[in-house]
Write a protein that holds these residues in place. Structure first.
Motif, PDB file in Angstrom:
ATOM      1  N   LEU A 375       0.838  -1.197   0.000  1.00 15.44           N
ATOM      2  CA  LEU A 375       0.000   0.000   0.000  1.00 15.44           C
ATOM      3  C   LEU A 375       0.877   1.252   0.000  1.00 15.44           C
ATOM      4  O   LEU A 375       0.379   2.359  -0.114  1.00 15.44           O
ATOM      5  N   LEU A 376       2.179   1.067   0.137  1.00 16.59           N
ATOM      6  CA  LEU A 376       3.071   2.225   0.217  1.00 16.59           C
ATOM      7  C   LEU A 376       2.984   3.028  -1.082  1.00 16.59           C
ATOM      8  O   LEU A 376       3.254   2.484  -2.151  1.00 16.59           O
ATOM      9  N   PRO A 377       2.614   4.297  -1.001  1.00 14.17           N
ATOM     10  CA  PRO A 377       2.425   5.069  -2.235  1.00 14.17           C
ATOM     11  C   PRO A 377       3.675   5.073  -3.102  1.00 14.17           C
ATOM     12  O   PRO A 377       3.596   4.944  -4.325  1.00 14.17           O
ATOM     13  N   GLU A 378       4.855   5.138  -2.469  1.00 12.67           N
ATOM     14  CA  GLU A 378       6.079   5.229  -3.280  1.00 12.67           C
ATOM     15  C   GLU A 378       6.392   3.926  -4.005  1.00 12.67           C
ATOM     16  O   GLU A 378       7.200   3.890  -4.931  1.00 12.67           O
ATOM     17  N   LYS A 563      15.186  -8.665   8.155  1.00 11.96           N
ATOM     18  CA  LYS A 563      14.315  -8.329   7.021  1.00 11.96           C
ATOM     19  C   LYS A 563      14.964  -7.156   6.312  1.00 11.96           C
ATOM     20  O   LYS A 563      15.972  -6.631   6.795  1.00 11.96           O
ATOM     21  N   ARG A 564      14.410  -6.720   5.163  1.00  8.26           N
ATOM     22  CA  ARG A 564      14.975  -5.551   4.507  1.00  8.26           C
ATOM     23  C   ARG A 564      14.994  -4.381   5.487  1.00  8.26           C
ATOM     24  O   ARG A 564      14.129  -4.270   6.353  1.00  8.26           O
ATOM     25  N   ILE A 565      16.011  -3.528   5.317  1.00 14.14           N
ATOM     26  CA  ILE A 565      16.075  -2.360   6.198  1.00 14.14           C
ATOM     27  C   ILE A 565      15.194  -1.275   5.588  1.00 14.14           C
ATOM     28  O   ILE A 565      15.394  -0.865   4.439  1.00 14.14           O
ATOM     29  N   HIS A 566      14.190  -0.872   6.339  1.00 14.96           N
ATOM     30  CA  HIS A 566      13.278   0.177   5.861  1.00 14.96           C
ATOM     31  C   HIS A 566      12.738   0.909   7.078  1.00 14.96           C
ATOM     32  O   HIS A 566      12.485   0.288   8.115  1.00 14.96           O
ATOM     33  N   GLU A 567      12.525   2.207   6.916  1.00 11.69           N
ATOM     34  CA  GLU A 567      12.021   2.955   8.085  1.00 11.69           C
ATOM     35  C   GLU A 567      10.703   2.404   8.601  1.00 11.69           C
ATOM     36  O   GLU A 567      10.461   2.388   9.797  1.00 11.69           O
ATOM     37  N   TYR A 568       9.826   1.946   7.664  1.00 10.47           N
ATOM     38  CA  TYR A 568       8.517   1.492   8.161  1.00 10.47           C
ATOM     39  C   TYR A 568       8.638   0.199   8.963  1.00 10.47           C
ATOM     40  O   TYR A 568       7.784  -0.113   9.793  1.00 10.47           O
ATOM     41  N   ILE A 661       7.832  -5.440  14.105  1.00 13.57           N
ATOM     42  CA  ILE A 661       7.447  -4.211  14.800  1.00 13.57           C
ATOM     43  C   ILE A 661       7.145  -3.040  13.859  1.00 13.57           C
ATOM     44  O   ILE A 661       7.270  -1.886  14.242  1.00 13.57           O
ATOM     45  N   SER A 662       6.749  -3.370  12.623  1.00  9.94           N
ATOM     46  CA  SER A 662       6.413  -2.307  11.673  1.00  9.94           C
ATOM     47  C   SER A 662       5.231  -1.485  12.171  1.00  9.94           C
ATOM     48  O   SER A 662       4.427  -1.952  12.978  1.00  9.94           O
ATOM     49  N   MET A 663       5.119  -0.262  11.641  1.00  8.47           N
ATOM     50  CA  MET A 663       3.956   0.550  11.998  1.00  8.47           C
ATOM     51  C   MET A 663       2.705  -0.079  11.383  1.00  8.47           C
ATOM     52  O   MET A 663       2.712  -0.434  10.193  1.00  8.47           O
ATOM     53  N   ALA A 664       1.656  -0.205  12.191  1.00  9.70           N
ATOM     54  CA  ALA A 664       0.445  -0.883  11.698  1.00  9.70           C
ATOM     55  C   ALA A 664      -0.054  -0.237  10.408  1.00  9.70           C
ATOM     56  O   ALA A 664      -0.101   0.987  10.288  1.00  9.70           O
ATOM     57  N   GLY A 665      -0.401  -1.088   9.447  1.00  8.49           N
ATOM     58  CA  GLY A 665      -0.934  -0.606   8.177  1.00  8.49           C
ATOM     59  C   GLY A 665       0.117  -0.535   7.081  1.00  8.49           C
ATOM     60  O   GLY A 665      -0.200  -0.215   5.935  1.00  8.49           O
ATOM     61  N   LYS A 666       1.361  -0.831   7.411  1.00  7.85           N
ATOM     62  CA  LYS A 666       2.420  -0.671   6.402  1.00  7.85           C
ATOM     63  C   LYS A 666       2.949  -1.985   5.834  1.00  7.85           C
ATOM     64  O   LYS A 666       3.313  -2.044   4.673  1.00  7.85           O
TER      65      LYS A 666
END
Ligand code: RUG
Length: 828
Positions: A375-378, A563-568, A661-666
């Motif tokens: 769902l990530l717009p980018e 996992k992949r390193i990503h801010e989300y 621990i990702s932000m919910a919805g991401k």
């Protein structure tokens, strides 16, 4: 197609025997024959890699036997087939998995031991094909495994990248990328099919003419053509069928420009060839802004065009008409990467096979189904109209035609102008671009998300208008993982214990693990369970020491974030927690902390500034803590470089705690979360992606929950989020944040981590500070629970036995029933 009666008779009368359960003598004989006559090596010169190649070639023969038997069966049943189109695959090492699926691991080990060879050492030689970035590519490979196991007549199509995902090394704590030369020692698993090759056009212009029947004929005159050649790798199911992963490699049609050569311009003579072959040279690391990358679009079209030409060839070969193509083939689009296929199939049907537009559209829409993974717009792909028109002028016309017909339908149904512009395939705001997710949605009969939450959000956010228009089109298929690879193969100790207690049924029906329930409270079973985990941790400890020089203590809690390193995905939230424990210990308040080793792994996209800085932060924290005798008995931190399928197989079995621990919805789904639980790790996680369903299955008590829900995230953002206020109000957090820019992590350099500090205090787009306190409290609960080892073991057992839902066999059964409507045909 050649008809050779003698060969056919021979083939039918001597039906290839099964490749399963071979004897030690058969294995030895084939292995030695491959070594001597397949590779031309004699014992005095043979290297470990020769032994590996010889064994792989012998095994490949047996895998092909199963494949040939499957093909025969499919042809006889005239089954409906599936083509899985994916720009990425991460198969992992083939050898061990094939031995397992042929049920010859033990016999092979014995056969080799007779020859004074060690199977484990030979397995170690295999370089895995890194043809994907992460979860999406690995999912595609899990699905091929399950399609083979269940007997789904299928082919996986993709790209044979010469260089896969980069190898990650660390230099002074920073990620450094090294080219992945996975083909350097050759690839014994693949077979090149020079006769299965197709030409793919690019560029040029179109001509529109009316023929004698007054029918419009469009002719595409390209300015270049490239050939795609098939490379087949057989994929074997568990004691079952074989299918093919067919990867396309680009080559020039004319390899040499003689005119240039004759004029003495040697470079130009081969330049065109080199340029053509660039298409399949290298995999793009994701998370970057890919929209301007012409080569990426070329890769997508190249593999889509070859695959569709191949599928149509197969269809026509069987004497069928294209009018019922969709009744014989399902084509699954793995994300939007292959979505140009919608326009390409229309082009093939209308321009080449002269089908009427409406009929072609009917066939196309009933052929494709589309899986959305983000769902990530980018990450939602868009291609500029300009670029697409330049590379694929005919496809652009077709997309405009599809769009105009679609928008007319909407107008007829009184959709508002606003809705129409939202749903259009063309985004006209700014530089015009094509919304590939819209093209895939309009051109498919089914659209699915990859977890219950993600599918719900897909319908209520990104594709809301479409879901309202076609509610029956939208569905969910929760991801799953190949449990044979990620449990039976990777965790032989646990697999053996399970089989001793409940038999082998779980290998083909993961829900059979529930039969272990009666042992969850059994103290001696718990002890065996713990011993196996301990041994796996010892194994990982040795590997980590060899790779990083850091020695962990396997009796500590192994708390793992890979996992992949990503801010989300919030690796930096984990770092904040580690620093809070460090400061507690330094301030003499750390008595409740359970000794813990924190293990990180994952690649950052080379162009992703923040992700790379997060890796540097992790390694800086590791240096500080591991070298401080005041804390390093209780805490250790390590970044394990170059996370891959091969490494993953060692990491998951050794985990006590899984960080999700990702932000919910991401996070659309996550699949690492499933692999951890399957190996007995407890999860600390948010209600994101498939975590929600994992928690439902394993039970609330056996899952450490924290953080905001998706709805709360949305409300927080809507209300105006001010991370600085949280920082001001939470003393512990403030101390941790200030530590980041104290210079203590960076030899006095106070600026090194300021970008992370500023980002969190000023924007904090993934709400780390908002979730911080809740995370700390949940982690305290983890440490408390760890102190009761019986309780921990019980919860670990309950995790494993409730993982039935998360086998990719279940996911593929869902696809078969809900989307593909195919019958499975098994050969064993
Ligand atoms: O980020 C998602 C994961 O949540 C998911 O588990 C996986 C498989 O469905 O796909 C990942 N993904 C999404 N990888 N690339 C994308 C966007 O193209």
């Amino acid at each position: 197609k050649t008809q050779n009666k003698n060969i056919e008779d021979y083939f039918t009368s001597s039906k290839p025997g099964s490749g399963l359960d071979l004897s030690k003598e058969e294995i030895k004989k084939s292995f030695l024959e491959k070594l001597f006559y397949g590779l031309g090596r004699i014992p005095t010169v043979a290297t470990d890699n020769d032994y590996y190649s010889a064994l792989a070639l012998a095994v490949r023969d047996w895998v092909f036997r199963q494949y040939v038997r499957s093909l025969e069966e499919y042809a006889e049943q005239d089954s409906r087939g599936v083509a899985y189109l994916s720009a990425e695959y991460l198969p992992g090492p083939h050898l061990g998995n094939n031995l397992l699926n042929l049920s010859i691991t033990k016999t092979t080990r014995e056969a080799l031991a007779d020859l004074d060879l060690d199977l484990d050492k030979i397995l170690e030689q295999e370089v895995e094909p890194g043809l994907g970035n992460g979860g999406l590519g690995r999912l595609a490979s899990c699905y091929l495994d399950s399609m083979a196991t269940l007997g789904v007549p299928s082919i996986g199509y993709g790209i044979r990248y010469e260089f896969g995902i980069f190898n990650q090394t660390l230099k002074d704590g920073w990620q450094a990328e090294v080219t992945d030369k996975w083909l350097h020692y050759g690839n014994p698993w693949e077979v090149v099919r020079p006769e299965i090759a197709f030409e793919v056009k690019f560029g040029g212009y179109t001509e529109h003419k009316y023929d004698s029947n007054n029918k419009l004929q469009v002719n595409w005159i390209p300015d270049s053509e490239i050939r795609g050649t098939a490379y087949d790798t057989p994929i074997l199911g568990y004691r079952s069928n074989g299918i093919i992963m067919r990867l396309w490699s680009a080559e020039a049609i004319e390899s040499f420009d003689f005119a240039a050569y004759n004029m003495g311009d040697y470079y130009r003579a081969v330049e065109k060839k080199m340029r053509s072959e660039n298409i399949t040279k290298v995999l793009y690391p994701n998370d970057e802004n890919l929209s301007g990358k012409e080569l990426r679009l070329k890769q997508q079209y190249f593999f889509v065009s070859c695959s569709l030409q191949d599928i149509i060839r197969l269809h026509l070969l069987q004497g069928r008409e294209l009018e019922n193509f969709h009744e014989k083939f399902n084509i699954q689009l793995n994300d939007t990467h292959p979505s140009i296929a919608v326009a390409e199939l229309m082009r093939i049907l209308v321009d080449i096979h002269q089908m009427e537009w409406d009929e072609a559209w009917h066939v196309t829409r009933h052929t494709f189904a589309y899986t959305n993974h983000t769902l990530l717009p980018e990450a939602l792909e868009k291609w500029s109209v300009n670029l697409l028109g330049r590379l694929l002028p005919r496809h652009l016309e077709i997309i405009y035609e599809i769009n105009s017909r679609f928008l007319n339908e909407l107008r007829k149904q009184n959709f508002s102008t606003e809705q129409i512009s939202r749903m259009s395939l063309i985004d006209d705001r700014g530089e015009p671009s094509i919304r590939m997710a819209h093209l895939a949605t309009v051109g498919s009969h089914k659209v699915n998300g990859v977890s219950a939450l993600h599918s719900r959000l897909l319908k209520s956010m990104v594709l809301q208008d479409f879901a309202e228009l076609w509610p029956e089109k939208f569905t969910n298929v929760t991801n799953g993982v190949a449990h044979r690879r990620f449990l039976a193969l990777s965790n032989p100790g646990l697999a053996d214990l399970i089989t001793r207690k409940i038999g082998k049924e779980w290998l083909t029906d993961l829900s059979a693990l529930r039969n272990l329930e009666k042992f969850a409270d059994d103290k001696s079973f718990q002890e065996e369970w713990r011993n196996i985990k301990f041994k796996n941790k010892e194994r990982l400890t040795a590997l980590i020491e060899e790779r990083t020089g850091v020695k962990l203590d396997p009796s500590m809690l192994f708390d793992i974030h890979v996992k992949r390193i990503h801010e989300y995905k919030r690796q930096h939230l984990k770092v904040l927690h580690i620093l809070s424990l460090y400061l507690r210990l330094k301030n003499g308040k750390g008595k409740d902390i359970s000794p813990t080793s924190f293990i990180f792994g994952g690649k950052a996209a080379p162009g992703y500034f923040m992700a790379k800085r997060i890796i540097k932060l992790i390694t800086a924290v590791a240096d500080l803590i591991n070298n401080d005798p005041e804390v390093n008995k209780k805490l250790k931190v390590v970044f394990l470089p170059n996370f891959s399928v091969k490494l993953a197989q060692q990491v998951y079995p050794a985990a006590d705690l899984s960080e999700q621990i990702s932000m919910a919805g991401k996070e659309a789904s996550g699949t690492g979360n499933m692999k951890f639980s399957l190996n007995g790790a407890l999860t600390i996680g948010t209600l994101d992606g498939a975590n929600v369903e994992i928690r439902e299955e394993v039970g609330e008590k056996n899952f450490f929950l924290f953080g905001l829900t998706t709805e709360e995230v949305q409300e927080t953002k809507k209300a105006g989020y001010h991370p600085y206020r949280i920082y001001e109000q939470n003393n512990d957090l403030r101390e941790v944040m200030d530590f980041l820019i104290s210079g203590k992590l960076s030899k006095g350099d106070k600026e090194l981590f300021r970008p992370i500090y500023d980002n969190l205090l000023q924007q904090d787009p993934y709400l780390l500070l908002k979730d911080y306190q809740s995370y700390i409290e949940a982690m305290d609960e983890v440490h408390k629970t760890w102190k009761d080892q019986n309780e921990w073991a019980k919860r670990s057992i309950l995790n494993v036995i409730n993982m039935g839902k998360f086998s990719s066999d279940r996911s593929i059964s869902d696809y078969c029933e809900d989307i593909w409507k195919v019958e499975t045909v098994k050969v064993v």
